[in-house]
Write a protein that holds these residues in place. Structure first.
Motif, PDB file in Angstrom:
ATOM      1  N   ALA A  87       2.662 -23.427  51.332  1.00  0.00           N
ATOM      2  CA  ALA A  87       2.073 -24.654  51.884  1.00  0.00           C
ATOM      3  C   ALA A  87       2.981 -25.824  51.545  1.00  0.00           C
ATOM      4  O   ALA A  87       3.818 -25.748  50.642  1.00  0.00           O
ATOM      5  CB  ALA A  87       0.670 -24.881  51.333  1.00  0.00           C
ATOM      6  N   ASP A  88       2.798 -26.909  52.273  1.00  0.00           N
ATOM      7  CA  ASP A  88       3.489 -28.168  52.000  1.00  0.00           C
ATOM      8  C   ASP A  88       2.473 -29.185  51.484  1.00  0.00           C
ATOM      9  O   ASP A  88       1.431 -29.403  52.112  1.00  0.00           O
ATOM     10  CB  ASP A  88       4.167 -28.710  53.255  1.00  0.00           C
ATOM     11  CG  ASP A  88       5.336 -27.854  53.703  1.00  0.00           C
ATOM     12  OD1 ASP A  88       6.041 -27.327  52.840  1.00  0.00           O
ATOM     13  OD2 ASP A  88       5.526 -27.684  54.928  1.00  0.00           O
ATOM     14  N   ARG A 121       1.471 -16.816  49.717  1.00  0.00           N
ATOM     15  CA  ARG A 121       1.392 -17.705  50.873  1.00  0.00           C
ATOM     16  C   ARG A 121       2.009 -19.038  50.473  1.00  0.00           C
ATOM     17  O   ARG A 121       2.101 -19.376  49.281  1.00  0.00           O
ATOM     18  CB  ARG A 121      -0.059 -17.902  51.309  1.00  0.00           C
ATOM     19  CG  ARG A 121      -0.769 -16.623  51.668  1.00  0.00           C
ATOM     20  CD  ARG A 121      -0.352 -16.094  53.028  1.00  0.00           C
ATOM     21  NE  ARG A 121      -0.969 -16.864  54.119  1.00  0.00           N
ATOM     22  CZ  ARG A 121      -0.691 -16.660  55.413  1.00  0.00           C
ATOM     23  NH1 ARG A 121       0.204 -15.742  55.760  1.00  0.00           N
ATOM     24  NH2 ARG A 121      -1.289 -17.370  56.340  1.00  0.00           N
ATOM     25  N   GLN A 172      -6.259 -33.817  49.793  1.00  0.00           N
ATOM     26  CA  GLN A 172      -5.705 -33.257  51.026  1.00  0.00           C
ATOM     27  C   GLN A 172      -6.031 -31.771  51.129  1.00  0.00           C
ATOM     28  O   GLN A 172      -6.135 -31.055  50.132  1.00  0.00           O
ATOM     29  CB  GLN A 172      -4.195 -33.473  51.092  1.00  0.00           C
ATOM     30  CG  GLN A 172      -3.397 -32.767  50.013  1.00  0.00           C
ATOM     31  CD  GLN A 172      -1.913 -33.125  50.054  1.00  0.00           C
ATOM     32  OE1 GLN A 172      -1.196 -32.757  50.975  1.00  0.00           O
ATOM     33  NE2 GLN A 172      -1.466 -33.873  49.042  1.00  0.00           N
ATOM     34  N   ARG A 173      -6.192 -31.300  52.337  1.00  0.00           N
ATOM     35  CA  ARG A 173      -6.437 -29.887  52.601  1.00  0.00           C
ATOM     36  C   ARG A 173      -5.100 -29.212  52.892  1.00  0.00           C
ATOM     37  O   ARG A 173      -4.379 -29.615  53.815  1.00  0.00           O
ATOM     38  CB  ARG A 173      -7.384 -29.695  53.781  1.00  0.00           C
ATOM     39  CG  ARG A 173      -8.792 -30.245  53.511  1.00  0.00           C
ATOM     40  CD  ARG A 173      -9.682 -30.043  54.727  1.00  0.00           C
ATOM     41  NE  ARG A 173      -9.848 -28.637  55.047  1.00  0.00           N
ATOM     42  CZ  ARG A 173     -10.783 -27.844  54.512  1.00  0.00           C
ATOM     43  NH1 ARG A 173     -11.643 -28.346  53.633  1.00  0.00           N
ATOM     44  NH2 ARG A 173     -10.886 -26.582  54.862  1.00  0.00           N
ATOM     45  N   LEU A 174      -4.765 -28.223  52.098  1.00  0.00           N
ATOM     46  CA  LEU A 174      -3.494 -27.531  52.261  1.00  0.00           C
ATOM     47  C   LEU A 174      -3.613 -26.444  53.317  1.00  0.00           C
ATOM     48  O   LEU A 174      -4.619 -25.718  53.367  1.00  0.00           O
ATOM     49  CB  LEU A 174      -3.044 -26.924  50.931  1.00  0.00           C
ATOM     50  CG  LEU A 174      -2.871 -27.911  49.763  1.00  0.00           C
ATOM     51  CD1 LEU A 174      -2.360 -27.180  48.532  1.00  0.00           C
ATOM     52  CD2 LEU A 174      -1.931 -29.048  50.152  1.00  0.00           C
ATOM     53  N   THR A 175      -2.581 -26.336  54.133  1.00  0.00           N
ATOM     54  CA  THR A 175      -2.528 -25.296  55.154  1.00  0.00           C
ATOM     55  C   THR A 175      -1.629 -24.171  54.652  1.00  0.00           C
ATOM     56  O   THR A 175      -0.406 -24.326  54.575  1.00  0.00           O
ATOM     57  CB  THR A 175      -1.972 -25.867  56.477  1.00  0.00           C
ATOM     58  OG1 THR A 175      -2.808 -26.946  56.913  1.00  0.00           O
ATOM     59  CG2 THR A 175      -1.924 -24.782  57.543  1.00  0.00           C
ATOM     60  N   TRP A 176      -2.238 -23.055  54.290  1.00  0.00           N
ATOM     61  CA  TRP A 176      -1.472 -21.918  53.762  1.00  0.00           C
ATOM     62  C   TRP A 176      -0.974 -21.055  54.916  1.00  0.00           C
ATOM     63  O   TRP A 176      -1.716 -20.761  55.849  1.00  0.00           O
ATOM     64  CB  TRP A 176      -2.339 -21.110  52.795  1.00  0.00           C
ATOM     65  CG  TRP A 176      -2.688 -21.903  51.570  1.00  0.00           C
ATOM     66  CD1 TRP A 176      -3.832 -22.608  51.344  1.00  0.00           C
ATOM     67  CD2 TRP A 176      -1.858 -22.123  50.437  1.00  0.00           C
ATOM     68  NE1 TRP A 176      -3.775 -23.245  50.129  1.00  0.00           N
ATOM     69  CE2 TRP A 176      -2.571 -22.965  49.539  1.00  0.00           C
ATOM     70  CE3 TRP A 176      -0.577 -21.686  50.071  1.00  0.00           C
ATOM     71  CZ2 TRP A 176      -2.065 -23.377  48.317  1.00  0.00           C
ATOM     72  CZ3 TRP A 176      -0.069 -22.093  48.839  1.00  0.00           C
ATOM     73  CH2 TRP A 176      -0.785 -22.918  47.984  1.00  0.00           C
ATOM     74  N   LYS A 177       0.265 -20.667  54.823  1.00  0.00           N
ATOM     75  CA  LYS A 177       0.923 -19.972  55.930  1.00  0.00           C
ATOM     76  C   LYS A 177       1.896 -18.946  55.363  1.00  0.00           C
ATOM     77  O   LYS A 177       2.120 -18.862  54.157  1.00  0.00           O
ATOM     78  CB  LYS A 177       1.678 -20.990  56.790  1.00  0.00           C
ATOM     79  CG  LYS A 177       2.715 -21.787  55.993  1.00  0.00           C
ATOM     80  CD  LYS A 177       3.238 -22.993  56.730  1.00  0.00           C
ATOM     81  CE  LYS A 177       4.197 -23.792  55.835  1.00  0.00           C
ATOM     82  NZ  LYS A 177       4.647 -25.037  56.455  1.00  0.00           N
ATOM     83  N   THR A 204       7.329 -34.352  51.403  1.00  0.00           N
ATOM     84  CA  THR A 204       6.582 -33.115  51.185  1.00  0.00           C
ATOM     85  C   THR A 204       7.213 -32.303  50.061  1.00  0.00           C
ATOM     86  O   THR A 204       8.432 -32.330  49.854  1.00  0.00           O
ATOM     87  CB  THR A 204       6.512 -32.248  52.452  1.00  0.00           C
ATOM     88  OG1 THR A 204       7.841 -31.921  52.885  1.00  0.00           O
ATOM     89  CG2 THR A 204       5.794 -32.986  53.563  1.00  0.00           C
TER      90      THR A 204
END
Length: 510
Positions: free
Chosen positions: A64-65, A62, A37-42, A81
């Motif tokens: 991520a879930d 940062r 999976q590609r993690l979305t860092w926020k 998650t």
């Protein structure tokens, strides 16, 4: 945990070829969609009042879930998650890899820990991606809340059979509430599933192996992970070492002497500050105040602010005050005992901040989610005796040895009314190369447990903080000796040539 059954080992990387049959191909990875999976860092900041998020942002973290299966036997089914935070390595030329953290509990939030852990790591922190993980159903991960009227499933049994029966009824009620509100996920709230989640996180981060730092219960999680995934760990530090042979819903049994020792040391500290706290000029006088508070609560609940504090709660206040060996923690506890003494004497009391927070935790539902998930892990990992008479017998025997702590550590809890665990407990490997850290006076994960683990693991080294009643040491207590030893291992990957003993209150390293 004697009598553990063997756990399933890792699947072989490939099948053996028989005769002239062509070599078998790799079986499809049932977890491929999770591993890749590609993690979305926020941003880690959830809102204007999110102090944890702000501290993470200030440190450059940062968040991520990570998506994981609820049930690893059904990876195509329901997902949950797991929330992570990460401070990336800045010394990329000498980068070691990712260091995953767990601060214990079970049920403790870890997502906010990377800033202070990286600070404790000093220069070596720049060589790691320091990763905080809120385990499944904890904190910012998919939540679990049984809507309890308390933040803890642990209580004292009171001083008589009627009190024990009340604690039994409460334990049964708490278990019933968890089945009512969270029954569909309870079978999957386990340390083994948390370890599986850690390996999904490893893969999603793109790491072949991970290093690990676990405190308290987090040490048990580290033991389980390295057993289940032995080829996927690098450097492992376990601080406040849980003995896996004693890990169970009754894991506090046997901690009475360490807690009594910590109480005596605190009493000596308070006696030396009688002009500040007024609890007595000798340790004996201070301890007499604690006994007087408990005796008064046995006669009638104490009125402390808006709370009624009975003899099932007063030992928990004392227990909660004994895990950190420093002036600030000792002072908070001394102020709390002073407030309880005043309440026992019939005076109106407006509790100080620490006591107010402790009573709010114990006597309201403000921290229901914490208590719910803590008990779900303990009950989901290892079964507990189901007959209340077993606990009543143990309470009476323990009371004769230590009338304050013995009844608490042997009392019945919700796990007596829980469904049996879905999996058998993990048989921990005996060849783990880990650095173990423990204080001799630790009142939670007692030193004898760390010694037992060290004996069972010839490849480990034990760092002992001698003369401190401290739970969790590295980066917490302020021992330059301990911190330097851990950081040297994290820097080189080489365990000390021999065990290391550090004196309490050694000067910090520059």
């Amino acid at each position: 945990m004697t009598g553990f059954a063997a756990t399933a080992a890792l699947a072989l990387a490939s099948a053996l070829a028989l005769g002239t049959t062509p070599a078998a191909t790799h079986a499809p990875d049932p977890l491929a969609r999770y591993h890749h999976q590609r993690l979305t860092w926020k941003s880690c900041v959830l809102g204007p009042g999110d102090d944890t998020g702000k501290a993470l942002r200030k440190a450059g973290a940062r968040c991520a879930d990570v998506t994981v299966p609820l049930d690893y036997d059904d990876p195509g089914g329901r997902t949950v998650t797991v929330a992570v935070s990460r401070i990336r390595a800045t010394d990329t030329a000498h980068r070691v890899g990712a260091l995953l953290l767990n601060s214990g509990g079970p049920g403790g939030q870890t997502i906010g820990d990377p800033p202070w852990v990286r600070e404790a790591m000093k220069g070596v922190g720049k060589r790691y991606d320091v990763v905080g993980v809120d385990p499944r159903f904890v904190g910012r991960s998919t939540t679990l809340d049984c809507h309890w009227p308390t933040g803890s499933g642990i209580r004292g049994p009171g001083h008589d059979r009627a009190g024990f029966d009340r604690s039994t009824a409460l334990a049964e009620e708490l278990a019933r509430d968890c089945r009512k509100y969270e029954g569909d996920v309870l079978p999957y709230v386990t340390t083994r599933n948390t370890a599986r989640d850690m390996d999904v996180i490893r893969a999603a981060l793109g790491e072949r192996r991970i290093s690990y730092l676990g405190y308290s219960y987090g040490s048990y999680l580290g033991e389980v992970y390295t057993t289940m995934f032995p080829k996927r760990t690098d450097r492992v530090v376990l601080d406040g070492v849980a003995d896996p042979d004693r890990y169970s819903p009754r894991l506090l049994r046997g901690s009475e002497p360490a807690n009594r020792h910590a109480l005596r040391d605190w009493a000596a500290w308070a006696a030396a500050r009688d002009t500040t706290y007024g609890l007595g000029r000798s340790p004996k006088a201070v301890l007499a105040v604690v006994d007087r508070v408990q005796a008064a609560a046995e006669r009638a609940p104490l009125r402390v602010g808006g709370y009624r504090v009975d003899d099932s709660v007063t030992p928990m206040v004392v227990f909660s005050g004994l895990s950190q060996d420093n002036d600030a923690a000792y002072g908070d506890f001394a102020a709390a005992v002073r407030d309880l003494r005043d309440a026992a004497d019939g005076r109106p009391v407006d509790p100080g901040p620490w006591l107010a927070d402790t009573l709010r935790f114990m006597l309201t539902g403000s921290e229901s989610a914490y208590g719910s998930v803590q008990m779900a892990f303990l009950c989901g990992d290892v079964g507990a005796p189901r007959d209340p008479e077993t606990y009543w017998r143990d309470v009476r025997l323990a009371r004769a040895q230590d009338p304050l702590f013995g009844p608490v550590t042997n009392n019945i809890g919700p796990c007596a009314f829980w469904d049996p665990p879905r999996e058998r407990p993990t048989t921990i490997r005996d060849d783990l190369p880990a650095l173990l850290v423990n204080a001799t006076g630790d009142p939670r994960t007692v030193y004898e447990g760390a010694q037992a683990v060290h004996r069972d693991w010839p490849a480990s080294r034990l760092v002992t903080l001698r003369g401190a009643d401290q739970h969790a040491v590295f980066g917490v207590y302020g021992s330059g000796c301990v911190d330097a030893t851990v950081n040297a291992y994290l820097a080189t990957g080489r365990l000390p040539a021999a065990d290391v003993t550090c004196a309490a209150r050694s000067a910090p390293t520059p």
